[in-house]
Design a protein around this motif. Structure first.
Motif, PDB file in Angstrom:
ATOM      1  N   MET A   1       0.851  -1.167   0.000  1.00 40.24           N
ATOM      2  CA  MET A   1       0.000   0.000   0.000  1.00 40.24           C
ATOM      3  C   MET A   1       0.902   1.237   0.000  1.00 40.24           C
ATOM      4  SD  MET A   1      -2.916   1.242   2.778  1.00 40.24           S
ATOM      5  CE  MET A   1      -3.434  -0.399   3.104  1.00 40.24           C
ATOM      6  N   ARG A   2       0.662   2.138  -0.930  1.00 40.91           N
ATOM      7  CA  ARG A   2       1.403   3.396  -0.985  1.00 40.91           C
ATOM      8  C   ARG A   2       0.909   4.317   0.121  1.00 40.91           C
ATOM      9  NH1 ARG A   2       0.468   5.763  -6.669  1.00 40.91           N
ATOM     10  NH2 ARG A   2       0.131   7.445  -5.224  1.00 40.91           N
ATOM     11  N   PRO A   3       1.837   5.117   0.679  1.00 37.64           N
ATOM     12  CA  PRO A   3       1.391   6.079   1.709  1.00 37.64           C
ATOM     13  C   PRO A   3       0.359   7.050   1.143  1.00 37.64           C
ATOM     14  CG  PRO A   3       3.779   5.913   1.683  1.00 37.64           C
ATOM     15  CD  PRO A   3       3.265   5.151   0.486  1.00 37.64           C
ATOM     16  N   HIS A   4      -0.636   7.320   1.951  1.00 42.17           N
ATOM     17  CA  HIS A   4      -1.680   8.280   1.590  1.00 42.17           C
ATOM     18  C   HIS A   4      -1.453   9.526   2.426  1.00 42.17           C
ATOM     19  CE1 HIS A   4      -5.524   9.662   0.126  1.00 42.17           C
ATOM     20  NE2 HIS A   4      -5.953   9.851   1.371  1.00 42.17           N
ATOM     21  N   VAL A   5      -1.275  10.666   1.767  1.00 48.75           N
ATOM     22  CA  VAL A   5      -0.968  11.916   2.438  1.00 48.75           C
ATOM     23  C   VAL A   5      -1.971  12.976   1.999  1.00 48.75           C
ATOM     24  CG1 VAL A   5       0.765  13.725   2.771  1.00 48.75           C
ATOM     25  CG2 VAL A   5       1.486  11.339   2.507  1.00 48.75           C
ATOM     26  N   VAL A   6      -2.530  13.699   2.961  1.00 47.44           N
ATOM     27  CA  VAL A   6      -3.461  14.790   2.687  1.00 47.44           C
ATOM     28  C   VAL A   6      -2.888  16.057   3.310  1.00 47.44           C
ATOM     29  CG1 VAL A   6      -5.780  15.688   3.132  1.00 47.44           C
ATOM     30  CG2 VAL A   6      -5.462  13.262   2.584  1.00 47.44           C
ATOM     31  N   CYS A   7      -2.732  17.098   2.485  1.00 47.61           N
ATOM     32  CA  CYS A   7      -2.245  18.392   2.963  1.00 47.61           C
ATOM     33  C   CYS A   7      -3.444  19.292   3.243  1.00 47.61           C
ATOM     34  CB  CYS A   7      -1.336  19.036   1.917  1.00 47.61           C
ATOM     35  SG  CYS A   7       0.125  18.041   1.587  1.00 47.61           S
ATOM     36  N   LEU A   8      -3.507  19.827   4.445  1.00 50.18           N
ATOM     37  CA  LEU A   8      -4.618  20.684   4.859  1.00 50.18           C
ATOM     38  C   LEU A   8      -4.296  22.154   4.582  1.00 50.18           C
ATOM     39  CD1 LEU A   8      -5.433  18.904   8.226  1.00 50.18           C
ATOM     40  CD2 LEU A   8      -6.459  18.518   5.980  1.00 50.18           C
ATOM     41  N   PRO A   9      -5.323  22.992   4.435  1.00 51.26           N
ATOM     42  CA  PRO A   9      -5.104  24.412   4.112  1.00 51.26           C
ATOM     43  C   PRO A   9      -4.198  25.155   5.103  1.00 51.26           C
ATOM     44  CG  PRO A   9      -7.423  23.861   3.845  1.00 51.26           C
ATOM     45  CD  PRO A   9      -6.757  22.659   4.458  1.00 51.26           C
ATOM     46  N   VAL A  13      -0.575  18.227   7.928  1.00 49.74           N
ATOM     47  CA  VAL A  13      -0.584  17.070   7.038  1.00 49.74           C
ATOM     48  C   VAL A  13      -1.161  15.878   7.792  1.00 49.74           C
ATOM     49  CG1 VAL A  13       0.905  15.443   5.793  1.00 49.74           C
ATOM     50  CG2 VAL A  13       1.420  17.881   5.736  1.00 49.74           C
ATOM     51  N   ILE A  14      -1.961  15.080   7.093  1.00 47.03           N
ATOM     52  CA  ILE A  14      -2.445  13.802   7.621  1.00 47.03           C
ATOM     53  C   ILE A  14      -1.834  12.721   6.754  1.00 47.03           C
ATOM     54  CG2 ILE A  14      -4.440  12.326   8.067  1.00 47.03           C
ATOM     55  CD1 ILE A  14      -6.096  14.906   8.413  1.00 47.03           C
ATOM     56  N   SER A  15      -1.243  11.720   7.388  1.00 47.62           N
ATOM     57  CA  SER A  15      -0.554  10.678   6.639  1.00 47.62           C
ATOM     58  C   SER A  15      -0.749   9.322   7.303  1.00 47.62           C
ATOM     59  CB  SER A  15       0.949  10.997   6.569  1.00 47.62           C
ATOM     60  OG  SER A  15       1.670   9.929   5.985  1.00 47.62           O
ATOM     61  N   ASP A  16      -0.785   8.279   6.475  1.00 43.93           N
ATOM     62  CA  ASP A  16      -0.831   6.913   6.999  1.00 43.93           C
ATOM     63  C   ASP A  16       0.549   6.249   6.912  1.00 43.93           C
ATOM     64  OD1 ASP A  16      -0.510   6.281   4.325  1.00 43.93           O
ATOM     65  OD2 ASP A  16      -2.331   5.092   4.170  1.00 43.93           O
ATOM     66  N   GLU A  17       1.568   7.043   6.712  1.00 43.67           N
ATOM     67  CA  GLU A  17       2.929   6.528   6.599  1.00 43.67           C
ATOM     68  C   GLU A  17       3.411   6.074   7.982  1.00 43.67           C
ATOM     69  OE1 GLU A  17       7.159   7.930   4.649  1.00 43.67           O
ATOM     70  OE2 GLU A  17       5.491   9.324   4.731  1.00 43.67           O
ATOM     71  N   ARG A  18       3.523   4.772   8.148  1.00 41.04           N
ATOM     72  CA  ARG A  18       3.844   4.189   9.452  1.00 41.04           C
ATOM     73  C   ARG A  18       5.169   4.710  10.011  1.00 41.04           C
ATOM     74  NH1 ARG A  18       1.810   0.473  12.531  1.00 41.04           N
ATOM     75  NH2 ARG A  18       0.355  -0.207  10.949  1.00 41.04           N
ATOM     76  N   PHE A  54      -2.834   6.464  11.382  1.00 41.43           N
ATOM     77  CA  PHE A  54      -2.799   7.806  10.806  1.00 41.43           C
ATOM     78  C   PHE A  54      -2.173   8.762  11.803  1.00 41.43           C
ATOM     79  CE2 PHE A  54      -6.120   5.501   8.753  1.00 41.43           C
ATOM     80  CZ  PHE A  54      -6.130   5.951   7.441  1.00 41.43           C
ATOM     81  N   GLY A  55      -1.380   9.684  11.281  1.00 41.45           N
ATOM     82  CA  GLY A  55      -0.835  10.750  12.096  1.00 41.45           C
ATOM     83  C   GLY A  55      -1.258  12.087  11.526  1.00 41.45           C
ATOM     84  N   VAL A  56      -1.426  13.061  12.407  1.00 37.95           N
ATOM     85  CA  VAL A  56      -1.682  14.445  12.020  1.00 37.95           C
ATOM     86  C   VAL A  56      -0.440  15.213  12.437  1.00 37.95           C
ATOM     87  CG1 VAL A  56      -3.188  16.449  12.230  1.00 37.95           C
ATOM     88  CG2 VAL A  56      -4.148  14.142  12.453  1.00 37.95           C
ATOM     89  N   TYR A  57       0.116  15.994  11.505  1.00 33.32           N
ATOM     90  CA  TYR A  57       1.378  16.675  11.742  1.00 33.32           C
ATOM     91  C   TYR A  57       1.227  18.170  11.501  1.00 33.32           C
ATOM     92  CZ  TYR A  57       2.675  11.834  11.359  1.00 33.32           C
ATOM     93  OH  TYR A  57       2.719  10.472  11.548  1.00 33.32           O
ATOM     94  N   ALA A  58       1.766  18.955  12.436  1.00 31.94           N
ATOM     95  CA  ALA A  58       1.749  20.413  12.325  1.00 31.94           C
ATOM     96  C   ALA A  58       2.647  20.836  11.164  1.00 31.94           C
ATOM     97  CB  ALA A  58       2.237  21.024  13.632  1.00 31.94           C
ATOM     98  N   PRO A  59       2.506  22.078  10.692  1.00 35.45           N
ATOM     99  CA  PRO A  59       3.347  22.545   9.588  1.00 35.45           C
ATOM    100  C   PRO A  59       4.843  22.328   9.809  1.00 35.45           C
ATOM    101  CG  PRO A  59       1.567  24.087   9.941  1.00 35.45           C
ATOM    102  CD  PRO A  59       1.494  23.077  11.052  1.00 35.45           C
ATOM    103  N   GLY A  60       5.310  22.382  11.039  1.00 35.28           N
ATOM    104  CA  GLY A  60       6.726  22.146  11.318  1.00 35.28           C
ATOM    105  C   GLY A  60       7.114  20.683  11.384  1.00 35.28           C
ATOM    106  N   GLY A  61       6.125  19.774  11.310  1.00 31.96           N
ATOM    107  CA  GLY A  61       6.390  18.343  11.302  1.00 31.96           C
ATOM    108  C   GLY A  61       6.082  17.614  12.592  1.00 31.96           C
ATOM    109  N   ALA A  62       5.854  18.330  13.695  1.00 30.12           N
ATOM    110  CA  ALA A  62       5.547  17.669  14.960  1.00 30.12           C
ATOM    111  C   ALA A  62       4.180  17.003  14.899  1.00 30.12           C
ATOM    112  CB  ALA A  62       5.566  18.682  16.105  1.00 30.12           C
ATOM    113  N   GLN A  63       4.076  15.817  15.462  1.00 30.72           N
ATOM    114  CA  GLN A  63       2.801  15.118  15.474  1.00 30.72           C
ATOM    115  C   GLN A  63       1.862  15.766  16.481  1.00 30.72           C
ATOM    116  OE1 GLN A  63       3.044  10.871  15.499  1.00 30.72           O
ATOM    117  NE2 GLN A  63       0.835  10.616  15.651  1.00 30.72           N
ATOM    118  N   ILE A  64       0.617  16.005  16.041  1.00 30.14           N
ATOM    119  CA  ILE A  64      -0.386  16.660  16.890  1.00 30.14           C
ATOM    120  C   ILE A  64      -1.696  15.881  16.945  1.00 30.14           C
ATOM    121  CG2 ILE A  64       0.553  18.990  16.732  1.00 30.14           C
ATOM    122  CD1 ILE A  64      -1.455  19.543  14.461  1.00 30.14           C
TER     123      ILE A  64
END
Length: 150
Positions: A1-9, A13-18, A54-64
């Protein structure tokens, strides 16, 4: 399965990349919840190792934020451990995470969705989840009509 990434306005970022998951964040966030505060670390780690996460990541990359999905990626899915860090709440990230999970391309044929909640019924009702049976915490979503021709 390829990673699925969604960029929010807002740049999140929301990603399923383990490999991107910060299990330190996951463990700390779940330790503050009513449903997982007493769960042993080893059980959380094992459950996350065997789910679509799934992880949600702030613009700087930290998981939130985070969530995990117990699924066969074909017919059934159970959503669990959805958490947005207190410092990031109120920005629509929980809604965006649920929307991303429900729209994930690898889950297009999943028709039977379940989850348990004590306090977020309104969030999940927006997406068609309904309380089921005599257990007020149990919610289901039936998308069999939407997936019948897939």
């Amino acid at each position: 399965m390829r990673p699925h990434v969604v960029c929010l306005p807002d740049g999140s970022v929301i990603s399923d990349e383990r490999g991107r998951l910060d299990m330190g964040f996951v463990l700390a966030a779940l330790a503050e919840t009513y449903w997982a505060c007493d769960r042993p670390r080893a059980l959380t780690e094992r459950s996350w190792a065997n789910c679509l996460c799934f992880g949600v990541y702030a613009p700087g990359g930290a998981q939130i934020g985070c969530a995990r999905l117990l699924t066969d990626c074909t017919l059934r899915a159970h959503l669990g451990d959805l958490v947005i860090a207190a410092r990031a709440r109120g920005r629509g990230l929980g809604r965006a995470l649920v929307e991303t999970i429900l729209a994930h391309p690898e889950l297009a044929t999943v028709s039977h969705w379940t989850l348990r909640t004590a306090d977020a019924h309104g969030l999940y009702r927006r997406y068609g989840f309904r309380q089921d049976g005599s257990d007020p915490g149990w919610m289901t979503l039936d998308r069999s009509a939407a997936t019948a021709n897939l």
